[in-house]
Design an enzyme around this catalytic site. Structure first.
Site: not given
Ligand code: APR
Length: 309
Positions: A11-13, A15, A34, A83, A89, A96, A176
């Site tokens: 539920a980050g940016f 999601g 999340d 990252r 990497r 991940n 990509h």
């Molecule tokens: N289960 C559920 N959620 C998780 C887990 C997990 N095991 N581990 C991490 N998360 C959540 C984090 O808590 C965070 O809220 O995934 C979310 C990722 O969100 P952001 O850090 O805001 O990243 P975002 O910009 O949304 O990018 C997500 O998409 O474009 C790609 O490279 C980018 O891999 C990245 C992904």
């Protein structure tokens, strides 16, 4: 008709923005998951509270578990870590990898019929991992990248020509990454070949900007990566699937001989409908395009090897 269910993991940016587009387009009910306590619940409630204002009917629920995701039609997976400075990497891949393995297991247990759309980077590698671990048919596991990359190419062409983004058709192949293969030869503006409207030098410049499009946003944002266009792209795929639109869009899918490539997840044009990536459309390529595809495939294969599956 029963409402469709779309689950968004992470539920980050990306999601949260994907949940926003999906709800606003009334594609179905949305479940945000999340590991962070309160974040998916808070964002989901806030988004649902916007629905009386914007006038959309979609329940939006947030959770730290997978119970609510049961019987999802589409699951968009964005969970992961970005990252950070000092992280290689390989470190990122290892972290991940663990996240995607655990998420895919939970998702498939609850929704064995779902179609998975991967967003977590490195995209092609994570799509391959999800395909292998989920054991779902190859039509039902795909990665979002090609739509985003072509959208960037289209956006740059629109700016250059001062024309509507709506009239631009473009296609792209490959992983990509910086070695993606935009295809100017398959790019038209209302049917007019791009080469009739722009010089080779200008096209090359736009192709180069497209290849580096993700980095351009990271350099501007500094603390994060792109999220509007990536989430919009994942939702375009979701809509094509849920409405069985049979759209032809570039997506990352498992190849078993197509384009001369085997045992790799790679960006190619596919037909997207209720069955997922229902078919792959092979293209006639020039020798130069073929060698660019081979180079891109080589770097994706290298990353897949690092998974040590
Ligand atoms: N289960 C559920 N959620 C998780 C887990 C997990 N095991 N581990 C991490 N998360 C959540 C984090 O808590 C965070 O809220 O995934 C979310 C990722 O969100 P952001 O850090 O805001 O990243 P975002 O910009 O949304 O990018 C997500 O998409 O474009 C790609 O490279 C980018 O891999 C990245 C992904």
């Amino acid at each position: 008709m029963k409402r469709k269910k779309i689950s968004v993991i992470g539920a980050g940016f990306v999601g949260a923005t994907a949940a926003h587009w999906a709800a606003e387009k009334e594609l179905g009910d949305v479940v945000l998951v999340d590991i962070l306590e309160g974040i998916p619940q808070g964002k989901a409630l806030d988004l649902f509270e916007a629905s009386p204002i914007e006038g959309f009917d979609a329940r939006v629920i947030g959770s730290n578990g997978y119970g609510e995701t049961k019987d999802s039609d589409v699951v968009i997976i964005t969970s992961g870590v970005p990252r950070k400075p000092g992280m290689s990497r390989e470190d990122l891949l290892e972290i991940n990898k663990k996240i995607i393995e655990s998420v895919v297991k939970e998702v498939v247990e609850k929704s064995p019929q779902a179609i998975l759309i991967m967003v977590t980077n490195p995209l092609d590698t994570m799509t391959y991992l999800a395909f292998k671990r989920s054991k779902l048919p190859k039509q039902r596991v795909m990665g979002m990248a090609g739509i985003l990359d072509t959208a960037r190419f289209k956006a740059f062409i629109a700016i250059e020509l001062g024309v509507s983004v709506e009239d631009i058709q473009a296609l792209l192949l490959g992983g990509h990454g910086d070695e993606m293969v935009p295809l100017p030869r398959y790019t038209t503006i209302s049917g007019i070949p791009l080469s009739q409207l722009l010089s080779k030098e200008t096209i090359d410049r736009l192709v180069d900007r497209t290849r580096k499009g993700g980095g351009e946003i990271v350099n501007l944002l500094k603390t994060g990566s792109a999220f509007y266009a990536p989430s919009a792209a994942a939702i375009q795929m979701t809509e094509a699937i849920l409405k069985d639109k049979k759209r032809i869009l570039p997506c990352c899918v498992y190849l078993d001989g197509e384009f001369g490539l085997k045992d790799i997840c790679f960006g190619v044009p596919v037909k997207l409908g209720a069955g997922g990536a229902e078919s792959i459309i092979e293209l006639q390529l020039t020798e130069e395009e073929k060698s660019l595809v081979a180079k891109s495939a080589e770097s994706v294969k290298k990353s897949i090897m690092e998974l040590k599956l």
